[in-house]
Design a protein around this motif. Structure first.
Motif, mmCIF file in Angstrom:
data_model
loop_
_atom_site.group_PDB
_atom_site.id
_atom_site.type_symbol
_atom_site.label_atom_id
_atom_site.label_comp_id
_atom_site.label_asym_id
_atom_site.label_seq_id
_atom_site.Cartn_x
_atom_site.Cartn_y
_atom_site.Cartn_z
ATOM 1 N N LEU A 124 45.624 -3.872 8.908
ATOM 2 C CA LEU A 124 45.953 -2.450 8.816
ATOM 3 C C LEU A 124 46.418 -2.096 7.418
ATOM 4 C CD1 LEU A 124 46.222 0.078 10.618
ATOM 5 C CD2 LEU A 124 48.617 -0.435 10.766
ATOM 6 N N VAL A 125 47.257 -2.964 6.839
ATOM 7 C CA VAL A 125 47.721 -2.711 5.469
ATOM 8 C C VAL A 125 46.535 -2.675 4.512
ATOM 9 C CG1 VAL A 125 49.027 -3.692 3.583
ATOM 10 C CG2 VAL A 125 50.014 -3.630 5.838
ATOM 11 N N LYS A 127 43.415 -2.035 5.259
ATOM 12 C CA LYS A 127 42.613 -0.830 5.500
ATOM 13 C C LYS A 127 43.279 0.394 4.897
ATOM 14 C CE LYS A 127 39.634 1.611 7.975
ATOM 15 N NZ LYS A 127 38.868 1.866 9.130
ATOM 16 N N ASN A 128 44.615 0.447 5.024
ATOM 17 C CA ASN A 128 45.339 1.577 4.440
ATOM 18 C C ASN A 128 45.105 1.663 2.951
ATOM 19 O OD1 ASN A 128 46.362 2.458 6.796
ATOM 20 N ND2 ASN A 128 48.366 1.516 6.568
ATOM 21 N N GLU A 129 45.171 0.492 2.297
ATOM 22 C CA GLU A 129 44.947 0.499 0.840
ATOM 23 C C GLU A 129 43.562 1.011 0.527
ATOM 24 O OE1 GLU A 129 48.459 -0.049 0.302
ATOM 25 O OE2 GLU A 129 47.168 0.181 -1.423
ATOM 26 N N ILE A 131 41.658 2.965 2.352
ATOM 27 C CA ILE A 131 41.567 4.409 2.606
ATOM 28 C C ILE A 131 42.268 5.184 1.503
ATOM 29 C CG2 ILE A 131 42.406 6.205 4.146
ATOM 30 C CD1 ILE A 131 40.277 5.086 5.569
ATOM 31 N N ARG A 132 43.422 4.670 1.080
ATOM 32 C CA ARG A 132 44.154 5.383 0.030
ATOM 33 C C ARG A 132 43.327 5.458 -1.246
ATOM 34 N NH1 ARG A 132 49.705 3.104 1.914
ATOM 35 N NH2 ARG A 132 50.610 4.998 2.720
ATOM 36 N N LEU A 135 40.407 7.880 -0.742
ATOM 37 C CA LEU A 135 40.853 9.272 -0.753
ATOM 38 C C LEU A 135 41.239 9.704 -2.161
ATOM 39 C CD1 LEU A 135 42.972 9.649 2.464
ATOM 40 C CD2 LEU A 135 40.693 10.423 2.033
ATOM 41 N N GLN A 138 38.112 10.482 -3.983
ATOM 42 C CA GLN A 138 37.522 11.764 -3.599
ATOM 43 C C GLN A 138 38.345 12.924 -4.120
ATOM 44 O OE1 GLN A 138 37.268 11.248 0.524
ATOM 45 N NE2 GLN A 138 35.246 10.331 0.462
ATOM 46 N N GLU A 139 39.655 12.733 -4.081
ATOM 47 C CA GLU A 139 40.504 13.807 -4.593
ATOM 48 C C GLU A 139 40.232 14.019 -6.071
ATOM 49 O OE1 GLU A 139 44.546 12.867 -4.512
ATOM 50 O OE2 GLU A 139 45.206 14.925 -4.843
ATOM 51 N N MET A 142 37.054 15.883 -6.479
ATOM 52 C CA MET A 142 37.216 17.305 -6.159
ATOM 53 C C MET A 142 37.939 18.026 -7.283
ATOM 54 S SD MET A 142 38.066 18.071 -2.204
ATOM 55 C CE MET A 142 39.040 16.678 -1.792
ATOM 56 N N ALA A 282 9.396 78.795 12.505
ATOM 57 C CA ALA A 282 9.985 80.036 12.006
ATOM 58 C C ALA A 282 9.075 81.215 12.271
ATOM 59 C CB ALA A 282 10.266 79.905 10.519
ATOM 60 N N HIS A 320 19.234 44.484 25.893
ATOM 61 C CA HIS A 320 19.565 43.825 24.639
ATOM 62 C C HIS A 320 18.913 42.465 24.625
ATOM 63 C CE1 HIS A 320 22.958 43.627 27.467
ATOM 64 N NE2 HIS A 320 22.799 42.326 27.323
ATOM 65 N N PHE A 321 18.877 41.951 23.499
ATOM 66 C CA PHE A 321 18.220 40.693 23.220
ATOM 67 C C PHE A 321 18.736 39.620 24.170
ATOM 68 C CE2 PHE A 321 15.937 37.771 20.890
ATOM 69 C CZ PHE A 321 16.695 36.848 20.234
ATOM 70 N N ARG A 322 17.819 38.857 24.725
ATOM 71 C CA ARG A 322 18.154 37.762 25.612
ATOM 72 C C ARG A 322 18.784 38.194 26.924
ATOM 73 N NH1 ARG A 322 20.352 32.830 21.961
ATOM 74 N NH2 ARG A 322 19.085 33.282 20.171
ATOM 75 N N ILE B 132 27.592 43.492 22.354
ATOM 76 C CA ILE B 132 26.199 43.843 22.037
ATOM 77 C C ILE B 132 25.979 43.787 20.533
ATOM 78 C CG2 ILE B 132 24.516 45.697 22.142
ATOM 79 C CD1 ILE B 132 25.669 46.467 24.788
ATOM 80 N N GLU B 135 24.902 40.613 19.044
ATOM 81 C CA GLU B 135 23.527 40.159 19.197
ATOM 82 C C GLU B 135 22.610 40.752 18.151
ATOM 83 O OE1 GLU B 135 23.458 39.501 23.993
ATOM 84 O OE2 GLU B 135 22.786 41.372 23.107
ATOM 85 N N THR B 258 39.559 12.969 4.471
ATOM 86 C CA THR B 258 39.350 13.434 3.094
ATOM 87 C C THR B 258 39.911 14.835 2.910
ATOM 88 O OG1 THR B 258 37.202 14.195 3.813
ATOM 89 C CG2 THR B 258 37.278 12.108 2.664
ATOM 90 N N LYS B 261 43.314 15.706 1.416
ATOM 91 C CA LYS B 261 43.548 15.741 -0.015
ATOM 92 C C LYS B 261 42.935 16.970 -0.653
ATOM 93 C CE LYS B 261 45.045 11.429 -0.838
ATOM 94 N NZ LYS B 261 46.261 11.095 -1.471
ATOM 95 N N PRO B 263 42.375 20.521 -2.345
ATOM 96 C CA PRO B 263 43.268 21.264 -3.238
ATOM 97 C C PRO B 263 43.938 22.459 -2.556
ATOM 98 C CG PRO B 263 41.060 21.110 -4.174
ATOM 99 C CD PRO B 263 41.031 20.364 -2.917
ATOM 100 N N GLY B 293 42.812 4.504 9.631
ATOM 101 C CA GLY B 293 43.568 4.665 8.394
ATOM 102 C C GLY B 293 44.279 5.996 8.297
ATOM 103 N N ALA B 296 48.073 6.025 6.836
ATOM 104 C CA ALA B 296 48.236 5.948 5.373
ATOM 105 C C ALA B 296 47.967 7.310 4.753
ATOM 106 C CB ALA B 296 47.284 4.908 4.805
ATOM 107 N N ASP B 300 50.709 9.676 2.719
ATOM 108 C CA ASP B 300 50.463 10.226 1.384
ATOM 109 C C ASP B 300 50.562 11.746 1.390
ATOM 110 O OD1 ASP B 300 47.915 7.875 0.250
ATOM 111 O OD2 ASP B 300 50.094 7.785 0.366
ATOM 112 N N VAL B 333 54.699 -0.391 8.623
ATOM 113 C CA VAL B 333 53.937 -1.195 7.682
ATOM 114 C C VAL B 333 53.211 -0.317 6.666
ATOM 115 C CG1 VAL B 333 51.664 -2.248 7.830
ATOM 116 C CG2 VAL B 333 53.615 -3.381 8.821
#
Lengths: 359, 508
Positions: A124-125, A127-129, A131-132, A135, A138-139, A142, A282, A320-322, B132, B135, B258, B261, B263, B293, B296, B300, B333
């Protein structure tokens, strides 16, 4: 007779002796009686006591034997019992030992496995690392994108400002605000203004003139009558034999000669119709329509079968439609198709039933 | 007069009307003009213009009315009282798309202020007309109609139920799939407003297949859309285990992490809310999040955000820890305790501190290991201070007291308990002393440490009623030590010794 005489002489003494002896005996009678009673009672006592003692002894003997017998019997029972209990204890202990081992094993394996939990927490530790870090990446991406967009935005804004404020650029005679003589350096706005091409304000389209096919110049400023004498510069590639410039100019600046169909307004027919109708209205005196024959005048109104049907009026198209009206269907069953079912639909469309058409 | 001149008069009048209505509509965009407009009686002037023959005037009049009603609820009530709504609803069915947009805007502006006004809108039969409109083909019309429906459904469960009964939900789900971004946003927000009231409504929305489409939009780059999507998913997941499981089955994890994080802070907040609503139902769901995960990422998130934004994150950690001690250990942990400790220290708001205290209590209450990890992060003095401060809210007091109690009942880590001996009030002190009395009889090394660190002295200074539990614990502790040591540390012993000097006869 001598004896008798002796005796008679002695009679008194004998009688006295007898009386004395009787008196003595009388005196000692009680004593002797008491003593005799005492001796007798002692003796009786001995006899009774020894009888009782014997009886007691016998009774005790019997009781002793009996008690021993009962006691031994009880001890035997207790002994059997304790032996049984000892055996049971032993078995219990052994069973407890087995159960202990089994429970320890079971708990350690299935309920709480210390090593697997340790491994789980370690993974788990890890995996956490992971994921951190993902992320964070990705941050960062972005943020970079956002920064880029911001920078682009600022650049665009500055360019737009510079395009519109070109008049603020400094001339030879008159230095501008950004090129002030009191300042030791020119501001960056000056360079920005100099580097961007100024944008001319958009031409406002002239309004109000309807399309007139007799106009000879179209799409050009009406005030600019004079045509340019020089054509735009040619590209670098080699050109063939050239036509006369006047020909080309005439062709290039030829007047727009639209056909009548193109020149007519899109709504012209409609407007013309309406105008005609208004004029006719007219000028009309009587509003009743002229019907020549009596049959036409007095014809009864025949409603459409469509509307008079007992099954109700089906609106043109659907409301109406449908729209579906399941209560008006002939039957609630669905139609069968003769087309085989499409397996893709099973994946995509959970409502599609094999072999049936949806309502 | 010739026909042309007659027509000219009409044309002038039409121009005047157009100009009036357009100017009013423009003026209504600024809040400072609206008072003046209201006093000038603009409502009664705009009402007949709604029935004008020229479509542009109708549309602009409707737009102006909408802007006025949008400003405050008095004007909206004036719209309702002026019987304008039935006319609008009637023409919603007939007119072109610009008018429909404007009419839907008016309905939305009226309905947004209060439940009574929304009920008035519903009573005019607006719901069928709006459905309506949903639609139609034009995305602008759909957006206005969806927005109005969302505002109506927002106020109460009955209104949301009436919206659902009008058959809006499948159409809203269709709108969510449209390519137009603003339409997607509004449709998602409307679905969120409908499903937030009750499990049945949420089930209706889920049955229309909303979850799959919302889940697809989770990774869309637009921030406002993501806000609404997460809000909608969170409202759906919060009601029951089945709904939460359905949300999870749409495979939003781990992609959702994701967005923690992002902005934009409201995207992050709604994302954290969604994760919290999913995690709170069962241990299996929490386990799923932990294995992906999520803890974690959440720790953060709690560390990076400030203020109300991080409240859902704090609560999520508490819910996860509450389920089982396995999960609580997973949080420890992942450095969750440090994160919550920072929240407890740095947040000025009471309710966020209360949530942090509660979460720490849930983490620490399972076993001595957990209590030790929590105590080693130096959390107990902070909880005590939060309990004792005079100006805190009752909620924070209760939660920090409960958290302290839970942790103390399992804590055997004596170094962390000693600072509490000094400051704690009697009801907390009894737990602290109870823990000491449990550990000291069996551990000679800790006994020595207890004496040298001054703990025994402090124990002697505690005044306890004889017969209370505290007195029993103190007794147990005193019995662990020889009498001389106990007497040595008891208060007033030096005075007693000095008194003995007075009574002593010196031996010459």
């Amino acid at each position: 007779m001598a004896t008798l005489h002796k005796l008679l002489k002695e009679v008194d003494s004998i009688v006295k002796e007898i009386y004395d002896q009787q008196l003595e005996a009388e005196v000692h009678r009680k004593e002797e009686y008491d003593a005799a009673v005492r001796i007798q009672s002692w003796y009786r006592g001995i006899r009774t006591r020894s009888l009782v003692k014997n009886l007691n002894r016998c009774a005790i003997r019997i009781q002793r034997h009996y008690r021993g017998f009962m006691g031994r019997r009880r001890i035997r029972a207790i002994l059997i019992d304790s032996v049984k209990r000892m055996c049971l204890d032993h078995y219990n202990k052994q069973a407890a030992q087995i159960q202990k081992m089994w429970r320890g094993f079971y708990v350690r394996k299935y309920v709480f496995d210390y090593y697997s939990r340790k491994k789980y927490l370690e993974s788990l530790v890890a995996k956490n690392e992971m994921i951190r870090s993902e992320l964070a990446e990705q941050e960062e991406a972005m943020r970079r994108e956002a920064r880029k967009r911001e920078e682009e935005e600022t650049r665009r804004r500055l360019r737009a400002w510079a395009e519109r404020h070109h008049y603020l650029v400094s001339t030879v005679v008159q230095p501008s605000v950004f090129n002030s003589p009191y300042r030791p350096f020119t501001l960056p706005e000056e360079t920005l203004l100099l580097n961007t091409r100024p944008k001319t304000p958009p031409k406002v389209a002239s309004v109000g003139h309807g399309f007139d096919p007799s106009w000879r110049q179209y799409g050009q400023n009406q005030l600019m009558v004079r045509l340019p004498s020089k054509l735009p510069p040619l590209p670098a590639k080699p050109q063939g034999p050239f036509r006369q410039p006047e020909e080309v100019r005439a062709q290039r600046y030829r007047e727009f000669q639209p056909s009548l169909r193109v020149a007519t307004d899109y709504e012209a027919v409609k407007r013309a119709r309406e105008q005609w109708r208004a004029e006719e209205w007219a000028g009309r005196l009587y509003d009743d329509e002229f019907k020549p024959t009596k049959a036409l005048r007095e014809k009864a109104y025949q409603p459409l079968m469509h509307t008079a049907s007992e099954y109700g009026h089906l609106a043109y198209g659907n409301a109406h439609f449908r729209e579906v009206q399941p209560e008006r269907h002939v039957t609630q069953d669905r139609f069968r198709t003769i087309v085989p079912p499409v397996p893709v639909f099973d994946k995509l469309n959970a409502e599609y039933v094999e072999g049936y058409v949806e309502n | 007069m010739s026909q042309r001149q007659v027509l000219q008069v009409f044309e002038q009048y039409q121009k005047a009307r157009t100009q009036f209505v357009q100017t009013v509509a423009e003026l209504a965009t600024r809040p400072q003009n609206i008072e003046t407009l209201q006093n000038a009686g603009v409502m009664s002037l705009l009402r007949p213009l709604l029935l004008d023959i020229v479509p542009t005037i109708q549309q602009t009049a409707a737009l102006a009315l909408g802007r006025l009603a949008n400003y405050n609820d008095e004007l909206a009530e004036a719209v309702v009282k002026g019987d304008i709504l039935p006319q609008l609803v009637y023409s919603l069915a007939e007119q072109n798309r610009f008018y429909k947009k404007a009419a839907a805007f008016v309905l939305r502006a009226v309905a947004k202020h209060s439940p009574e006004l929304a009920q008035a809108v519903v009573d005019c039969g607006a719901l069928d007309a709006l459905v309506i409109c949903l639609e139609e083909f034009d995305p602008g019309v759909k957006e206005s109609a969806a927005w109005a429906l969302g505002y109506i459904a927002r106020h109460s469960a009955e209104l949301a139920q009436s919206v659902v009964d009008a058959g809006a939900v499948p159409l809203l789900v269709l709108c969510v799939q449209e390519p137009d971004l603003s339409l997607k946003r509004i449709a998602a927000s409307a679905l969120s407003d409908i499903s937030k009231h009750s499990p049945e409504l949420a089930q209706t929305v889920v049955d229309a297949g909303a979850i799959a489409h919302l889940a697809q939009m989770v990774l869309n780059p637009d921030a406002k859309l993501k806000r609404q999507v997460f809000s909608a998913l969170a409202q759906m997941a919060k009601h029951s285990v089945d709904l939460a499981e359905m949300v999870v089955e749409a495979e939003i994890f781990p992609a959702v992490l994701t967005c923690l994080k992002d902005p934009d802070e409201y995207v992050r907040k709604n994302c954290a809310t969604l994760i919290r609503e999913v995690a709170k139902h069962t241990p299996e769901l929490s386990q799923l999040i932990v294995n992906a995960g999520g803890v974690a990422a959440m720790v953060d998130f709690v560390g990076d955000s400030r203020g109300n934004v991080r409240l859902p994150g704090v609560m999520m950690l508490g819910y996860v820890a509450a389920h089982s001690e396995n999960l609580a250990m997973a949080i420890i942990v992942s450095r969750g305790v440090l994160g919550l400790d920072a929240v407890l220290q740095t947040e000025p708001e009471d309710h966020i501190q209360a949530a942090a205290a509660w979460s720490l209590g849930q983490i620490g209450r399972h076993s001595p290991e957990h209590a030790k990890s929590v105590a080693q992060a130096n959390v107990l003095p902070k909880l005590l201070r939060a309990y004792l401060r005079p100006d805190v809210s009752e909620d924070l007091q209760i939660k920090s007291k409960k958290a302290l109690k839970h942790i103390l009942q399992k804590c055997v880590h004596l170094e962390a308990l000693e600072p509490l001996l000094q400051e704690a009030p009697p009801n907390i002190l009894k737990h602290v002393v109870a823990q000491f009395s449990k550990v000291l009889p069996h551990n000679p090394k800790s006994r020595r440490l207890f004496v040298t660190s001054g703990g025994l002295k402090k124990i002697q200074e505690i005044r306890a009623e004889p017969g209370s539990a505290l007195a029993e614990y103190i007794n147990t502790i005193n019995n662990c030590y020889p009498e001389e040591i106990v007497k040595y540390y008891s208060p007033g012993y030096s005075d007693a010794l000095l008194e003995r000097i007075e009574n002593y006869l010196p031996q010459v």
